[in-house]
Structures are given as C-alpha cells and as structure tokens.
Design a protein around this motif. Structure first.
Motif, PDB file in Angstrom:
ATOM      1  N   ASP A   1       0.802  -1.152   0.216  1.00 48.55           N
ATOM      2  CA  ASP A   1       0.155  -0.110   0.119  1.00 48.55           C
ATOM      3  C   ASP A   1       1.090   1.394   0.065  1.00 48.55           C
ATOM      4  OD1 ASP A   1      -2.379   1.371   0.262  1.00 48.55           O
ATOM      5  OD2 ASP A   1      -2.430   1.491   2.267  1.00 48.55           O
ATOM      6  N   ARG A   2       1.057   1.765  -1.233  1.00 48.58           N
ATOM      7  CA  ARG A   2       1.816   3.035  -1.194  1.00 48.58           C
ATOM      8  C   ARG A   2       3.378   2.451  -0.818  1.00 48.58           C
ATOM      9  NH1 ARG A   2      -1.113   8.294  -0.838  1.00 48.58           N
ATOM     10  NH2 ARG A   2      -3.335   7.234  -0.793  1.00 48.58           N
TER      11      ARG A   2
ATOM     12  N   GLU B   1       4.382   1.309   1.974  1.00 49.08           N
ATOM     13  CA  GLU B   1       4.412   0.138   3.238  1.00 49.08           C
ATOM     14  C   GLU B   1       3.819  -1.041   2.501  1.00 49.08           C
ATOM     15  OE1 GLU B   1       3.617   2.987   7.002  1.00 49.08           O
ATOM     16  OE2 GLU B   1       2.029   3.150   5.566  1.00 49.08           O
TER      17      GLU B   1
ATOM     18  N   VAL C   1       1.129  -4.076   4.048  1.00 48.13           N
ATOM     19  CA  VAL C   1      -0.061  -4.335   5.018  1.00 48.13           C
ATOM     20  C   VAL C   1      -0.266  -5.851   5.135  1.00 48.13           C
ATOM     21  CG1 VAL C   1      -2.282  -3.940   5.892  1.00 48.13           C
ATOM     22  CG2 VAL C   1      -0.967  -2.016   4.608  1.00 48.13           C
TER      23      VAL C   1
ATOM     24  N   ILE D   1      -2.757  -8.420   5.246  1.00 44.56           N
ATOM     25  CA  ILE D   1      -4.417  -8.425   5.055  1.00 44.56           C
ATOM     26  C   ILE D   1      -4.888  -9.835   5.422  1.00 44.56           C
ATOM     27  CG2 ILE D   1      -4.148  -6.734   2.922  1.00 44.56           C
ATOM     28  CD1 ILE D   1      -4.543  -9.189   1.114  1.00 44.56           C
TER      29      ILE D   1
ATOM     30  N   LYS E   1       0.630  -9.914 -13.183  1.00 48.35           N
ATOM     31  CA  LYS E   1       1.092  -8.987 -12.245  1.00 48.35           C
ATOM     32  C   LYS E   1       1.016  -9.557 -10.921  1.00 48.35           C
ATOM     33  CE  LYS E   1      -0.559  -4.788 -12.356  1.00 48.35           C
ATOM     34  NZ  LYS E   1      -1.309  -3.645 -12.572  1.00 48.35           N
TER      35      LYS E   1
END
Lengths: 247, 247
Positions: free
Chosen positions: B109-110, B112, B114, B116, B209
């Motif tokens: 996420d950007r 960083e 995370v 999940i 991807k």
DNA sequence: TACACAGTTTCATAGAATGAAACGAGGGAA
DNA sequence: TTCCCTCGTTTCATTCTATGAAACTGTGTA
C-alpha cells in the motif's frame, strides 16, 4: 431548535462519504454526490483528501472508489484484550458446537445494534452472519434483549428515534419487554427476516450492567418455537457464565 | 514547491486524529492535540464531529476516546468476494498445516506493506500476526518479494521515500532484489524483529501482475536458514497455485 | 487553599471551504 | 465518422466556516 452545533461541517461531510461504503463497496464520484446531496466538486475534494490519507483507494480497473487499507489498520486496533468479542469467542464456539446453529454477539450502539462477533453453524443450510453489520433495535430477539435488560431510558430513546417504525406499537412493545425481563430470554420468529428465527439472552457483567446480547439464530424450519424454548435454558446459562468471565 | 493542494484541511486533520488510534487505543483530548500539533479547541471540535458520526466513542470509565463501532462496520465492507484475503484463506490454512508455522499474506500500500490475512501456527512458541498492521518495505522477506516482483518504478519510489533507512544501501539492495527475482523467493533472518525469521514467495495473478506476498514466519531457532530453504519449494508452489486461483 | 491539568465554551477574524461554471475525456449511439 | 451524454477535473470569486487565543469549569493533588 437552537441546537448549537459544535461540529465541523467539512468533516461531517467527509465521514458521510466514508459511510457510503457500508452496504455498497464501489462508488463513483457523481454517485456519491447524488447520494449525499453535495456538489460534485465538493465530493471530489473530499475524496481526494480521503485518498491522500489512505482511507479510500481507486480501483485501477473500474476507476471507482472503494475503501482503503487504513480502515483495516484501524479495525485491528478496535479491540483490546478485554474486549467481549475476543474474550467470549471460545464460549461462543462451544455453544455453537452444542446447539449446531450460528451464534452471534450484539451490542447496542446508540439506537442501533451491531454484531460484534459471530461463529457460523457448520450445517449446510445456515444463517451467515457478518461481523460489523448494523441492525435496527425495533425487531429481532437480541434487540429486545438489549432494550429489556438495560436502563429504561435506553428503550425510551430508541422508541423516540425517528427511525422507529410506526408498525411497532410502543405500549405493547414495552409490555413485551417486561415479559422478557421476567422470563430471562427473548425469541423472534421470521420477525426481521423471513425464514429466520433466533433466541437471545442477556450477558450481564459483574457490575450488574448489561454488556451484550447473545443470540442463536437459524432457519425457521429448524428453529421452531418449540425447539427454541428447549434451547433457552442452555443459552441463558451460557450467557450467565460469559458475563462472569468479563471484568 | 507549488504543489497545489486539492484537499480539505479540516478533513485532513480529522483523519489524522483518527489515525492516532493505530497503535494506541486510548487517547485523551490534549494528548491528541500535542501529538498532531493542533490546538485543544480544534481537536475538541474534530472529536465531537467524529463522535457524532460514530467513528470514535468515549470510554465511560476513563473518559478517554477510543475507536467507535462504525470502523467495524466499514471494515466489514472492506473485502469483496474476490478479495485475496478471502479467496486464499483455505490455501493458507493448508500451507500452515503442512509446515506448521504462521502463514501471512501481505500487499503493498504505497510505500508500506500491510498484512491483510494471517493464519496462526498452533505451536506453543509461535509468531502472532495481527491482520491490518503496517510494516516498512525496507526490511523483511515479504518486503523484498513485494519490491522484487513488481514494476521497477515501485522499488524506486519506495527507496526515494523519506522513511527509507539510510542503513539499507540502495545499490546493494537492488542487487539483492535481482537475486530474489531469479531465485523465486526471499528469506529474512532476524531482520526486522530479533528472534524471528521468514520465507516469502510472490503470488502472481493470471494477468502476470504481482498481487501479494505469501510469507511463512516463525521463531529463528526453528526456522533456521537451512530449514527455510527446505520449505522454499513448497511455499513457491503454494503461491503459484494461489495466483492461478485469482481472477 | 492553591495549583495544575484536562476538557469546554466563547468570539472576532482570517482565510478556507464552497459551488457555479467551464473544461476535458471517454463511451456509446446514430 | 460525428454528435451527444456523462463522468471527473479544474478554476475562481464569494461568503460562510473553521480557527485559535483566551477565558472558564471542574477535578484531582500537593
């Protein structure tokens, strides 16, 4: 009428934008603007702010907005070690195994109830219960428990809420709550949702105050009124023990 | 410098207030004001707004603020049916049972990463993994996977971020990522956290991807470098299959 | 009793949020 | 192709709103 607002309008609007994402996970900008009744450019700025802080993201494929992972991060910090939804989980699983139906935990949040924990029945036909959903306090077994065993001012506030349906007569409802308080548990049969039934009992903490409502729910052809009354004692006993477990 | 801001300041501040609740769940008003560098009265108004909309509540006992249940409601709508954290859960459990260590799923996420999703090892000494936590992209096995198998622009952006630690030399790091891409998996040994080790492999969707990083982690005395390399093939194979499962 | 500290309220002012309008960019339909 | 139609983006003058200093309340403590 002179309700002095001590709130910030721009923030209110932004939070309303966020709240759109309960129920529907993908929104376009104009769609949100129409939903809340704001101008496109306002919503555009609000969404840009929310996106900047990671509260929403844009789906690359659809170009629409959805919730960002910052929400997940916050929800991880929602519960403490002494949170009922954590502490009572083992007891809920035990009850599920004993009765074989989905077990849920509800707390009251203002004039609504929220399912804060659920363990699913393993049966093929079962009620699927999503943690986090908000439901009205006017219908359902655990609604009645949450109102019957709390302070009378709570049920008064709930019934005074504009969302209270006219179809639920207030004086009759209060009498129903009185009965439930005497009996110690509540049931509902195809009340909120056709084909579903539930039994619910109060979880009362050591201080004597109502903490949550424990509910067992399932399809109404399995959970007939007779079956529910047979289960009632076990559910009340489980709820009583769970209350003792809480600080 | 002329970065035209298209965001709403009051909303930014409110979201910063909310973000305080990651890591510490109870805050007083002045405490928050000091943390973000705002005046008390401003924070007071923002908190009143957040409370009004149910995003924060005041703990009755301590009079301090904590997150409200609206966050739970939002988090329930965070994942769709095709969400990796839902779809891949059975595979993760299978891998956990096979290897016997905690299995986690990370996305970027950007700048960083995370976590999940996570399934815990049942062993007595185990790594406990909280879903939702944010970790840096500069250290850890899955960080390296998330950077090695994504577009080079991603790792460039990550290394250009002000949070990138000077201790991680950039050219050396890039060479390390190249090796990982060839080998197909990454490991870390007491890298981010003393006493912990991890193996990670990329989950690549049908489109080719990178979607997520699959990680197996545990105490470094059980997950020695040798043991990790023995597990690598199984983890890569599991990750490959999981990628095929995704739309 | 005085003090310190957390939270609340008030109010004049600056400047930030607003919304109308114009703009650009697809995506169908004819 | 060309012509809408809709969606998202940007601009900008205006005003109303968010702001922060300061005063105030209340509670606990030295």
């Amino acid at each position: 009428m002179e309700e002095e607002k001590r709130t910030v309008r721009a923030v209110e609007r932004a939070l309303d934008v966020l709240s759109c994402f309960t129920g529907k996970s993908e929104w376009g900008l104009s769609e949100i603007a129409a939903q809340i009744g704001l101008h496109k450019s306002t919503v555009h700025r609000l969404l840009a702010t929310l996106e900047d802080r990671g509260f929403v993201i844009r789906d690359e494929a659809t170009e629409k907005y959805r919730l960002g992972l910052r929400i997940l991060e916050l929800s991880a910090n929602l519960s403490r070690e002494d949170d009922p939804s954590v502490v009572l989980l083992p007891d809920m699983e035990r009850l599920r195994d004993e009765i074989g139906e989905t077990v849920s935990l509800y707390v009251r949040d203002r004039n609504e109830r929220v399912r804060i924990q659920a363990v699913q029945s393993s049966q093929a036909i079962r009620r699927v219960a999503t943690v986090g959903v908000r439901l009205p306090l006017s219908v359902g077994a655990s609604s009645k428990v949450l109102l019957a065993f709390d302070d009378p001012s709570v049920r008064n506030a709930a019934m005074a809420d504009p969302s209270w349906p006219a179809s639920v007569e207030k004086d009759k409802f209060i009498r129903q709550l009185d009965e439930i308080r005497e009996r110690g548990y509540a049931t509902s049969f195809e009340e909120r949702e056709p084909g579903a039934a539930a039994v619910s009992a109060p979880i009362i903490g050591r201080s004597g105050k109502l903490v949550a409502a424990l509910a067992v729910s399932g399809p109404s052809n399995r959970l007939t009124p007779d079956v529910m009354h047979d289960h009632a004692a076990a559910i009340m006993e489980a709820a009583r023990r769970m209350g003792q477990r809480l600080g």
